[in-house]
Design an enzyme around this catalytic site. Structure first.
Site, PDB file in Angstrom:
ATOM      1  N   ARG A 177       1.847  11.758  -9.347  1.00  0.00           N
ATOM      2  CA  ARG A 177       2.283  10.382  -9.066  1.00  0.00           C
ATOM      3  C   ARG A 177       3.711  10.133  -9.564  1.00  0.00           C
ATOM      4  NH1 ARG A 177      -2.252   7.521  -7.299  1.00  0.00           N
ATOM      5  NH2 ARG A 177      -4.208   7.982  -8.361  1.00  0.00           N
TER       6      ARG A 177
ATOM      7  N   PHE B 112      -0.902  16.184   4.051  1.00  0.00           N
ATOM      8  CA  PHE B 112      -1.241  15.562   2.773  1.00  0.00           C
ATOM      9  C   PHE B 112       0.000  15.527   1.897  1.00  0.00           C
ATOM     10  CE2 PHE B 112      -3.016  15.140  -1.459  1.00  0.00           C
ATOM     11  CZ  PHE B 112      -3.935  14.128  -1.243  1.00  0.00           C
TER      12      PHE B 112
ATOM     13  N   ASP C 215      -3.687   5.829   6.391  1.00  0.00           N
ATOM     14  CA  ASP C 215      -4.163   7.049   7.040  1.00  0.00           C
ATOM     15  C   ASP C 215      -5.056   6.634   8.212  1.00  0.00           C
ATOM     16  OD1 ASP C 215      -5.042   9.562   7.672  1.00  0.00           O
ATOM     17  OD2 ASP C 215      -5.934  10.020   5.746  1.00  0.00           O
TER      18      ASP C 215
ATOM     19  N   GLU D 143       0.847  -1.199   0.000  1.00  0.00           N
ATOM     20  CA  GLU D 143       0.000   0.000   0.000  1.00  0.00           C
ATOM     21  C   GLU D 143       0.881   1.247   0.000  1.00  0.00           C
ATOM     22  OE1 GLU D 143      -2.506   1.546  -0.792  1.00  0.00           O
ATOM     23  OE2 GLU D 143      -4.092   1.259   0.675  1.00  0.00           O
ATOM     24  N   ASP D 144       0.335   2.340  -0.517  1.00  0.00           N
ATOM     25  CA  ASP D 144       1.117   3.577  -0.536  1.00  0.00           C
ATOM     26  C   ASP D 144       1.168   4.249   0.832  1.00  0.00           C
ATOM     27  OD1 ASP D 144      -1.583   4.256  -0.607  1.00  0.00           O
ATOM     28  OD2 ASP D 144      -1.410   5.679  -2.254  1.00  0.00           O
TER      29      ASP D 144
HETATM   30  P1  5GP Z   1      -7.198   5.031   4.884  1.00  0.00           P
HETATM   31  O1  5GP Z   1      -8.254   4.040   4.565  1.00  0.00           O
HETATM   32  O2  5GP Z   1      -5.997   4.432   5.552  1.00  0.00           O
HETATM   33  O3  5GP Z   1      -7.743   6.194   5.644  1.00  0.00           O
HETATM   34  O4  5GP Z   1      -6.785   5.684   3.501  1.00  0.00           O
HETATM   35  C1  5GP Z   1      -5.703   5.266   2.757  1.00  0.00           C
HETATM   36  C2  5GP Z   1      -5.796   5.876   1.381  1.00  0.00           C
HETATM   37  O5  5GP Z   1      -6.101   7.273   1.470  1.00  0.00           O
HETATM   38  C3  5GP Z   1      -4.468   5.804   0.666  1.00  0.00           C
HETATM   39  O6  5GP Z   1      -4.356   4.598  -0.085  1.00  0.00           O
HETATM   40  C4  5GP Z   1      -4.518   7.040  -0.215  1.00  0.00           C
HETATM   41  O7  5GP Z   1      -5.202   6.737  -1.420  1.00  0.00           O
HETATM   42  C5  5GP Z   1      -5.343   8.034   0.565  1.00  0.00           C
HETATM   43  N1  5GP Z   1      -4.500   8.977   1.329  1.00  0.00           N
HETATM   44  C6  5GP Z   1      -4.441   9.099   2.669  1.00  0.00           C
HETATM   45  N2  5GP Z   1      -3.569  10.062   3.024  1.00  0.00           N
HETATM   46  C7  5GP Z   1      -3.060  10.554   1.873  1.00  0.00           C
HETATM   47  C8  5GP Z   1      -2.067  11.576   1.585  1.00  0.00           C
HETATM   48  O8  5GP Z   1      -1.466  12.230   2.448  1.00  0.00           O
HETATM   49  N3  5GP Z   1      -1.798  11.782   0.269  1.00  0.00           N
HETATM   50  C9  5GP Z   1      -2.410  11.105  -0.728  1.00  0.00           C
HETATM   51  N4  5GP Z   1      -2.051  11.401  -1.982  1.00  0.00           N
HETATM   52  N5  5GP Z   1      -3.335  10.132  -0.497  1.00  0.00           N
HETATM   53  C10 5GP Z   1      -3.651   9.856   0.796  1.00  0.00           C
END
Ligand code: 5GP
Length: 183
Positions: free
Chosen positions: A169, A156, A106, A102-103
């Site tokens: 990206r 962010f 959050d 995963e990238d």
């Molecule tokens: P979660 O379900 O953990 O809240 O969300 C994860 C997803 O939210 C990541 O795969 C990404 O797509 C998006 N996301 C959360 N924080 C960021 C951020 O700081 N930058 C970007 N570009 N995407 C984020």
């Protein structure tokens, strides 16, 4: 030179060199941990593709790759908690040793739901590799992750696979968007 990206609205958080060094460490760790196993690296589209591409080349083992696409942020920034599978795996994972790539984590909701879904498919093991972890806003779901590139502040970020409205990206570094309104 990507000079158009190095504008005043981006601050470099991790340089390409720092990312490469950390990804090499994670690759070495996975190489040690997965010797003799039937490793499948699952990339979560689209944000993980750059990380996955670099990470698999840092793993000195036979492996296969597969991809899933899920949607969890219906409103751009607000997590609904629901994960919709937009693209499923191509191959079964029964008996395989799976690492979800995963990238960024959050709230943790996306991966929490994804591991629930994949856990029911009979993998021999299921672990998580995330490039970035934002500890601050985590809704403390019982999400265990095994490999993490960097812990970052609650800002962010874009670049190295991560986007803002589909852009950035292809940045070789990870940057913080100073003013998200003009990202
Ligand atoms: P979660 O379900 O953990 O809240 O969300 C994860 C997803 O939210 C990541 O795969 C990404 O797509 C998006 N996301 C959360 N924080 C960021 C951020 O700081 N930058 C970007 N570009 N995407 C984020």
């Amino acid at each position: 030179m990507l000079t158009e990206f190095t504008n005043s609205n981006l601050e470099v958080l991790y340089s390409a060199e720092e990312i490469n060094a950390r990804v090499a460490e994670l690759g070495a760790q996975i190489t040690r941990d997965y010797a003799g196993k039937d490793l499948v690296m699952v990339g979560v589209l689209k944000g993980s593709v750059i990380f996955l591409a670099d990470l698999i080349r840092a793993i000195d083992l036979p492996l296969t790759i597969d991809f899933m696409a899920v949607s969890s942020y219906k409103d751009g920034t607000v997590s609904t908690g629901d994960v919709e599978i937009l693209k499923d795996l191509t191959n079964p994972i029964r008996g395989k040793d799976v690492i979800i790539c995963e990238d960024i984590i959050d709230t943790g909701l996306t991966l929490f739901r994804l591991t629930e879904i994949l856990s029911s498919r009979g993998a021999n093991s299921l672990k998580i590799a995330t490039l970035l972890d934002k500890p601050e806003p985590r809704i403390k779901k019982e999400l265990q992750f095994d490999y993490c590139g960097f812990q970052i502040p609650n800002k962010f970020v874009v670049g190295y696979g991560l986007d803002a409205a589909g852009r950035y990206r292809n940045l070789p570094f990870i940057g913080v968007v100073v003013n998200p309104d003009i990202a």
